[in-house]
Design a protein around this motif. Sequence first.
Motif, mmCIF file in Angstrom:
data_model
loop_
_atom_site.group_PDB
_atom_site.id
_atom_site.type_symbol
_atom_site.label_atom_id
_atom_site.label_comp_id
_atom_site.label_asym_id
_atom_site.label_seq_id
_atom_site.Cartn_x
_atom_site.Cartn_y
_atom_site.Cartn_z
ATOM 1 N N VAL A 216 -22.744 4.560 -23.024
ATOM 2 C CA VAL A 216 -23.015 3.163 -22.687
ATOM 3 C C VAL A 216 -21.759 2.457 -22.202
ATOM 4 C CG1 VAL A 216 -23.701 0.940 -23.665
ATOM 5 C CG2 VAL A 216 -24.987 2.992 -24.234
ATOM 6 N N LEU A 217 -20.683 2.584 -22.961
ATOM 7 C CA LEU A 217 -19.494 1.806 -22.667
ATOM 8 C C LEU A 217 -18.687 2.374 -21.518
ATOM 9 C CD1 LEU A 217 -18.248 0.877 -26.247
ATOM 10 C CD2 LEU A 217 -19.680 -0.433 -24.699
ATOM 11 N N ALA A 218 -18.743 3.679 -21.296
ATOM 12 C CA ALA A 218 -17.957 4.252 -20.195
ATOM 13 C C ALA A 218 -18.380 3.666 -18.860
ATOM 14 C CB ALA A 218 -18.111 5.772 -20.182
ATOM 15 N N HIS A 219 -19.673 3.469 -18.683
ATOM 16 C CA HIS A 219 -20.161 2.905 -17.425
ATOM 17 C C HIS A 219 -19.650 1.477 -17.236
ATOM 18 C CE1 HIS A 219 -22.926 2.196 -14.103
ATOM 19 N NE2 HIS A 219 -23.333 1.089 -14.712
ATOM 20 N N ARG A 220 -19.752 0.668 -18.275
ATOM 21 C CA ARG A 220 -19.324 -0.722 -18.164
ATOM 22 C C ARG A 220 -17.812 -0.837 -17.995
ATOM 23 N NH1 ARG A 220 -24.305 -2.561 -17.148
ATOM 24 N NH2 ARG A 220 -25.774 -2.039 -18.830
ATOM 25 N N LEU A 221 -17.080 -0.109 -18.786
ATOM 26 C CA LEU A 221 -15.632 -0.225 -18.730
ATOM 27 C C LEU A 221 -15.070 0.335 -17.432
ATOM 28 C CD1 LEU A 221 -14.706 0.681 -22.415
ATOM 29 C CD2 LEU A 221 -15.006 -1.567 -21.375
ATOM 30 N N THR A 222 -15.741 1.312 -16.846
ATOM 31 C CA THR A 222 -15.291 1.820 -15.551
ATOM 32 C C THR A 222 -15.423 0.739 -14.479
ATOM 33 O OG1 THR A 222 -15.960 4.041 -16.181
ATOM 34 C CG2 THR A 222 -15.608 3.641 -13.858
ATOM 35 N N LEU A 223 -16.520 -0.003 -14.517
ATOM 36 C CA LEU A 223 -16.656 -1.123 -13.573
ATOM 37 C C LEU A 223 -15.532 -2.129 -13.755
ATOM 38 C CD1 LEU A 223 -20.497 -1.847 -13.708
ATOM 39 C CD2 LEU A 223 -19.224 -0.817 -11.828
ATOM 40 N N LEU A 224 -15.222 -2.438 -15.016
ATOM 41 C CA LEU A 224 -14.120 -3.370 -15.269
ATOM 42 C C LEU A 224 -12.808 -2.838 -14.711
ATOM 43 C CD1 LEU A 224 -14.895 -4.437 -18.958
ATOM 44 C CD2 LEU A 224 -15.110 -5.846 -16.924
ATOM 45 N N SER A 225 -12.522 -1.556 -14.936
ATOM 46 C CA SER A 225 -11.262 -0.974 -14.496
ATOM 47 C C SER A 225 -11.155 -0.952 -12.981
ATOM 48 C CB SER A 225 -11.122 0.451 -15.060
ATOM 49 O OG SER A 225 -9.943 1.060 -14.593
ATOM 50 N N SER A 252 -20.087 -7.189 -16.320
ATOM 51 C CA SER A 252 -19.853 -5.909 -17.000
ATOM 52 C C SER A 252 -19.311 -6.123 -18.406
ATOM 53 C CB SER A 252 -18.881 -5.044 -16.190
ATOM 54 O OG SER A 252 -19.425 -4.738 -14.916
ATOM 55 N N ALA A 253 -18.405 -7.093 -18.556
ATOM 56 C CA ALA A 253 -17.871 -7.379 -19.895
ATOM 57 C C ALA A 253 -18.977 -7.889 -20.807
ATOM 58 C CB ALA A 253 -16.739 -8.392 -19.799
ATOM 59 N N HIS A 254 -19.849 -8.752 -20.265
ATOM 60 C CA HIS A 254 -20.952 -9.268 -21.073
ATOM 61 C C HIS A 254 -21.905 -8.141 -21.486
ATOM 62 C CE1 HIS A 254 -23.991 -12.046 -22.528
ATOM 63 N NE2 HIS A 254 -24.891 -11.430 -21.773
ATOM 64 N N GLU A 255 -22.261 -7.273 -20.534
ATOM 65 C CA GLU A 255 -23.153 -6.164 -20.852
ATOM 66 C C GLU A 255 -22.500 -5.198 -21.831
ATOM 67 O OE1 GLU A 255 -26.242 -5.697 -20.058
ATOM 68 O OE2 GLU A 255 -26.400 -7.533 -18.877
ATOM 69 N N ALA A 256 -21.200 -4.941 -21.664
ATOM 70 C CA ALA A 256 -20.502 -4.043 -22.600
ATOM 71 C C ALA A 256 -20.513 -4.626 -24.003
ATOM 72 C CB ALA A 256 -19.068 -3.804 -22.138
ATOM 73 N N LEU A 257 -20.322 -5.949 -24.104
ATOM 74 C CA LEU A 257 -20.351 -6.585 -25.413
ATOM 75 C C LEU A 257 -21.740 -6.470 -26.037
ATOM 76 C CD1 LEU A 257 -18.831 -8.237 -27.518
ATOM 77 C CD2 LEU A 257 -19.507 -10.309 -26.275
ATOM 78 N N GLN A 258 -22.779 -6.674 -25.232
ATOM 79 C CA GLN A 258 -24.137 -6.553 -25.754
ATOM 80 C C GLN A 258 -24.436 -5.131 -26.211
ATOM 81 O OE1 GLN A 258 -26.353 -8.942 -26.279
ATOM 82 N NE2 GLN A 258 -24.987 -10.562 -25.533
#
Length: 409
Positions: A216-225, A252-258
């Motif tokens: 879950v988080l790898a996808h979101r954090l990759t977008l952030l990076s 992406s940060a909001h979705e990662a937090l959720q």
Amino acid sequence: MTRTEYPWLLPSAMADPLNPDLPAERPRVRPRRTVRDWIVDTVIFFAAAAVGLLAGEASSQAGNSDLVVFADQIVGAAACCALWLRRRAPVALAVVLAVVGAVAPVAGGALLLSLFSLAVHRPFKPVAIVGALAIVSCAVQAVVRPDPTISLLGAVVVGVILVLLMIGWGMLVRSRRQLVLALRERARRAETEAELRAEQAQRLAREAIAREMHDVLAHRLTLLSVHAGALEFRPDAPPAEVARAAGVIRDSAHEALQDLREIIGVLRAPGESDGPDRPQPTLTTLDALVEESRRAGMKVVLDNRIGDPDTVPAATGRTVYRIVQEALTNARKHAPGTEVTVGVRGVPGDGITVEAGNPAPAGDFEKVPGSGQGLIGLTERATLAGGRLDHGPRKDGGFGVRAWLPWPS
């Protein structure tokens, strides 16, 4: 049964481990009598004394001299007192009383109770040997000290029956105690096995949560990076692109937090959730995942040939979603700017096939670190679902992922 639980099973002495040549000095540890032991031993003593008194009265009525009656009373009292040693030396006590009982009928009660104690505390072989000696003692007593009120054969038969009854009763008590110990040991082992199973289940749950968190988080954090790196290396980008990248970072940060809140919620006890659970991703949300990647600047071509995604089992659809999500994340990390093709097809009974791939990247780009654990976790996930997953470089230098998952008809 262990030696630490029963200290009287320890050796009578322990040698000095630093100097084995020295004699052992520690005496043998013996168990202390409990209140129950004192009560049982007292009852046995008085029972043997009562039988001895009856036998002594019969001896005096049989016409024996006063000296013989007095000797019988002394021997009977000593035999009753010797019963206090039945826990420490049951074999020796029973042998001595069998020999004494051959000439002293007043020791018969103590002999029978010692045989009972012997059968309780010792295995069958010594019990059988001493029991045979007791039967011989009864026969000898019937000859040496005959009872005028009963025949010789009757006295022998009664003696044999009493000996066998006491030994049988003692063996029954021993078997019951062994059964109780076995049941306690079995219950203890069952509790231990239950604890091990619970620990294993917790470990598997932690591993599953770790895989889910990575997926879950790898996808979101990759977008952030990626977008944060783009803003860093292109400070002079047009305001529209900066705003779009900032919007993607925010979303992406909001979705990662959720997602993180959802995963942590799994670790909480029931009733501790902050709010209603979010719906889990399935095959019906695959289009939204692809659209999100496109908004982030990726080129994604989706070929979804499953007409009605709602008919796919939720667990299977979630696994398909995670496979595509990991493929997009890896393409964004290791092959930015390339076109990613995603294909999903299948029918009930034949399973679902998922294919995702991208060509080799062109030119230099900022590399996002990765551990490769995502594909390993997806392989385990597909295997647990009854399918398989293969991944690796393609002939054109790109990278591809292919998975098959069962879809019952």
